[in-house]
Design a protein around this motif. Sequence first.
Motif, PDB file in Angstrom:
ATOM      1  N   LYS A  93       0.778  -1.282  -0.012  1.00  0.00           N
ATOM      2  CA  LYS A  93      -0.010   0.012   0.035  1.00  0.00           C
ATOM      3  C   LYS A  93       0.926   1.268   0.080  1.00  0.00           C
ATOM      4  O   LYS A  93       0.772   2.417  -0.800  1.00  0.00           O
ATOM      5  CB  LYS A  93      -0.860   0.086   1.206  1.00  0.00           C
ATOM      6  CG  LYS A  93      -1.861   0.915   1.218  1.00  0.00           C
ATOM      7  CD  LYS A  93      -2.967   1.000   2.262  1.00  0.00           C
ATOM      8  CE  LYS A  93      -4.168   1.827   2.302  1.00  0.00           C
ATOM      9  NZ  LYS A  93      -5.176   1.720   3.267  1.00  0.00           N
ATOM     10  N   ASN A  96       1.909   1.758  -3.511  1.00  0.00           N
ATOM     11  CA  ASN A  96       0.934   1.754  -4.684  1.00  0.00           C
ATOM     12  C   ASN A  96      -0.035   2.646  -4.094  1.00  0.00           C
ATOM     13  O   ASN A  96      -1.022   2.877  -5.014  1.00  0.00           O
ATOM     14  CB  ASN A  96       0.517   0.579  -5.022  1.00  0.00           C
ATOM     15  CG  ASN A  96       1.647  -0.379  -5.623  1.00  0.00           C
ATOM     16  OD1 ASN A  96       1.912  -0.362  -6.563  1.00  0.00           O
ATOM     17  ND2 ASN A  96       2.163  -1.404  -4.805  1.00  0.00           N
ATOM     18  N   GLY A  97      -0.458   2.930  -2.974  1.00  0.00           N
ATOM     19  CA  GLY A  97      -1.358   3.896  -2.512  1.00  0.00           C
ATOM     20  C   GLY A  97      -2.612   3.319  -2.246  1.00  0.00           C
ATOM     21  O   GLY A  97      -3.366   3.798  -1.591  1.00  0.00           O
ATOM     22  N   THR A  98      -2.958   2.094  -2.450  1.00  0.00           N
ATOM     23  CA  THR A  98      -4.076   1.089  -2.079  1.00  0.00           C
ATOM     24  C   THR A  98      -3.603  -0.427  -2.569  1.00  0.00           C
ATOM     25  O   THR A  98      -2.806  -0.757  -2.975  1.00  0.00           O
ATOM     26  CB  THR A  98      -5.165   1.542  -3.160  1.00  0.00           C
ATOM     27  OG1 THR A  98      -6.561   0.991  -2.958  1.00  0.00           O
ATOM     28  CG2 THR A  98      -4.782   1.391  -4.649  1.00  0.00           C
ATOM     29  N   ILE A 100      -6.670  -2.031  -3.322  1.00  0.00           N
ATOM     30  CA  ILE A 100      -7.952  -2.374  -4.176  1.00  0.00           C
ATOM     31  C   ILE A 100      -7.964  -2.359  -5.333  1.00  0.00           C
ATOM     32  O   ILE A 100      -7.217  -1.538  -5.994  1.00  0.00           O
ATOM     33  CB  ILE A 100      -9.189  -1.263  -3.886  1.00  0.00           C
ATOM     34  CG1 ILE A 100      -9.278  -1.145  -2.072  1.00  0.00           C
ATOM     35  CG2 ILE A 100     -10.449  -1.671  -4.318  1.00  0.00           C
ATOM     36  CD1 ILE A 100      -9.775  -2.399  -1.645  1.00  0.00           C
ATOM     37  N   GLU A 103      -9.109   0.485  -7.691  1.00  0.00           N
ATOM     38  CA  GLU A 103      -8.157   1.720  -7.701  1.00  0.00           C
ATOM     39  C   GLU A 103      -6.851   1.551  -8.331  1.00  0.00           C
ATOM     40  O   GLU A 103      -6.475   2.556  -8.994  1.00  0.00           O
ATOM     41  CB  GLU A 103      -8.048   2.065  -6.336  1.00  0.00           C
ATOM     42  CG  GLU A 103      -9.290   2.381  -5.530  1.00  0.00           C
ATOM     43  CD  GLU A 103      -9.309   2.645  -4.081  1.00  0.00           C
ATOM     44  OE1 GLU A 103      -8.198   2.542  -3.506  1.00  0.00           O
ATOM     45  OE2 GLU A 103     -10.440   2.978  -3.483  1.00  0.00           O
ATOM     46  N   LYS A 109     -14.576   1.720  -8.067  1.00  0.00           N
ATOM     47  CA  LYS A 109     -14.689   0.716  -7.350  1.00  0.00           C
ATOM     48  C   LYS A 109     -16.185   0.242  -7.063  1.00  0.00           C
ATOM     49  O   LYS A 109     -16.561  -0.613  -6.631  1.00  0.00           O
ATOM     50  CB  LYS A 109     -13.975   0.888  -5.969  1.00  0.00           C
ATOM     51  CG  LYS A 109     -14.310   1.813  -5.141  1.00  0.00           C
ATOM     52  CD  LYS A 109     -13.411   1.732  -3.927  1.00  0.00           C
ATOM     53  CE  LYS A 109     -13.777   2.781  -3.011  1.00  0.00           C
ATOM     54  NZ  LYS A 109     -13.027   3.064  -1.787  1.00  0.00           N
TER      55      LYS A 109
END
Length: 152
Positions: A93, A96-98, A100, A103, A109
């Motif tokens: 995370k 990559n920031g997330t 999900i 995303e 989403k």
Amino acid sequence: MTREDKSEELFKSGFNCAQSVVGVFCDDFGIDLDTAMRLTECFGGGFGRMRLVCGAVSAMGIVSGMALSRGAGEGNTRAAVYGKVHELTDKFKENNGTIICAELLGLDKNTKYEAKPEARTEAYYKKRPCIQCIRECVRLAEEGLKEYLPEK
């Protein structure tokens, strides 16, 4: 061939993101590839292509369990497994920031996505970060679980 290279090869041969991560660790834990592919198929595309938690990230959790869990053995290993999942997921995370899928792919989403996967074409591979995510999850699992893995 490195685990990262093998995971990319698995993905390009048609396996999903989760399968491509778990598949490169099967030998380390005495699990046959066919069984691993069956058990992890549902995690692809953010769990059944619902674009929830990235399948490659989920696969890091599976590999953590293979490495740290006693399974049906004596003693509770959940804290160790959950702790490793937190550690590896936090690193992903952070990079990559997330975690999900929607995303990561730049999708909405909240959209309901079809279960049928898209055709694997050169354009498909170019517009998606999936290979990079798969390779990163393999690398993070290797680094975070190195004391449980044979050297490759």
